[in-house]
Motif scaffolding. Sequence first.
Motif, PDB file in Angstrom:
ATOM      1  N   ASP A   7     -10.389   5.400   1.556  1.00 51.32           N
ATOM      2  CA  ASP A   7     -11.236   4.395   0.902  1.00 51.32           C
ATOM      3  C   ASP A   7     -10.470   3.644  -0.181  1.00 51.32           C
ATOM      4  O   ASP A   7     -10.607   2.432  -0.322  1.00 51.32           O
ATOM      5  N   ASP A   8      -9.625   4.361  -0.933  1.00 50.70           N
ATOM      6  CA  ASP A   8      -8.822   3.700  -1.962  1.00 50.70           C
ATOM      7  C   ASP A   8      -7.831   2.731  -1.325  1.00 50.70           C
ATOM      8  O   ASP A   8      -7.650   1.615  -1.814  1.00 50.70           O
ATOM      9  N   MET A   9      -7.203   3.140  -0.231  1.00 50.47           N
ATOM     10  CA  MET A   9      -6.268   2.247   0.480  1.00 50.47           C
ATOM     11  C   MET A   9      -6.991   1.012   1.008  1.00 50.47           C
ATOM     12  O   MET A   9      -6.456  -0.097   0.930  1.00 50.47           O
ATOM     13  N   LYS A  46      -4.890  -4.957 -11.194  1.00 42.73           N
ATOM     14  CA  LYS A  46      -6.140  -4.321 -10.773  1.00 42.73           C
ATOM     15  C   LYS A  46      -7.276  -5.345 -10.677  1.00 42.73           C
ATOM     16  O   LYS A  46      -8.330  -5.049 -10.158  1.00 42.73           O
ATOM     17  N   ARG A  76      -9.690  -0.378  -0.219  1.00 42.65           N
ATOM     18  CA  ARG A  76      -9.982  -1.247  -1.381  1.00 42.65           C
ATOM     19  C   ARG A  76      -8.734  -2.013  -1.816  1.00 42.65           C
ATOM     20  O   ARG A  76      -8.794  -3.199  -2.115  1.00 42.65           O
ATOM     21  N   ARG A  77      -7.576  -1.334  -1.846  1.00 47.61           N
ATOM     22  CA  ARG A  77      -6.332  -1.995  -2.252  1.00 47.61           C
ATOM     23  C   ARG A  77      -5.919  -3.042  -1.217  1.00 47.61           C
ATOM     24  O   ARG A  77      -5.457  -4.124  -1.569  1.00 47.61           O
ATOM     25  N   TYR A  99       2.862  -0.485  -5.381  1.00 44.76           N
ATOM     26  CA  TYR A  99       1.469  -0.083  -5.573  1.00 44.76           C
ATOM     27  C   TYR A  99       1.145   0.033  -7.062  1.00 44.76           C
ATOM     28  O   TYR A  99       0.129  -0.466  -7.528  1.00 44.76           O
ATOM     29  N   ASP A 144     -11.568   9.926   0.991  1.00 42.89           N
ATOM     30  CA  ASP A 144     -11.478   9.309  -0.332  1.00 42.89           C
ATOM     31  C   ASP A 144     -10.171   8.560  -0.522  1.00 42.89           C
ATOM     32  O   ASP A 144     -10.142   7.474  -1.065  1.00 42.89           O
ATOM     33  N   GLY A 145      -9.052   9.125  -0.078  1.00 43.03           N
ATOM     34  CA  GLY A 145      -7.766   8.436  -0.154  1.00 43.03           C
ATOM     35  C   GLY A 145      -7.735   7.201   0.721  1.00 43.03           C
ATOM     36  O   GLY A 145      -7.163   6.173   0.349  1.00 43.03           O
ATOM     37  N   LEU A 155       0.803  -1.217   0.000  1.00 41.95           N
ATOM     38  CA  LEU A 155       0.000   0.000   0.000  1.00 41.95           C
ATOM     39  C   LEU A 155       0.837   1.268   0.000  1.00 41.95           C
ATOM     40  O   LEU A 155       0.444   2.277  -0.573  1.00 41.95           O
TER      41      LEU A 155
END
Length: 136
Positions: free
Chosen positions: A106-108, A35, A110-111, A30, A103-104, A24
């Motif tokens: 949430d992306d982390m 994907k 998900r990853r 990363y 938002d950042g 991450l």
Amino acid sequence: ISYNSNAKKGKFPYALSYVILPFLLNAELYASQQKTKRTKFIMWLYENRYLAPIIADKTTGMKAYTDEALLLYLSMDMLKINDQSELELGSAKMNKKRNFIRDGIDDMVRRAEFVGSWLNDAGDVVTIFSLIGVTV
């Protein structure tokens, strides 16, 4: 924990938690991640074998941060460790209040979920650590 929802062999092994942060927080790892889960972790690692030493180095280098994160989540009862040294969700829930930073995050999340489910298909802890060159 996405690993646990797809687990065929038990819950998320405590030891694997040390592999998540490097995926991450390291820009090269990363950016190189798949994907979709179509490419399995072992095949991805074979195609990107130059990254194995980076994963091993970052896993070792980020151990203290992983320890701190685990202690925080365990103390807040967001995670718990069972008798088989596996991580499970605790009874406390994360506050999902929306803000500009969320938002950042949430992306982390998900990853991290992707990496967790990706590792679930890769084999046991010993196999994964051997493939990336992490020694305990």
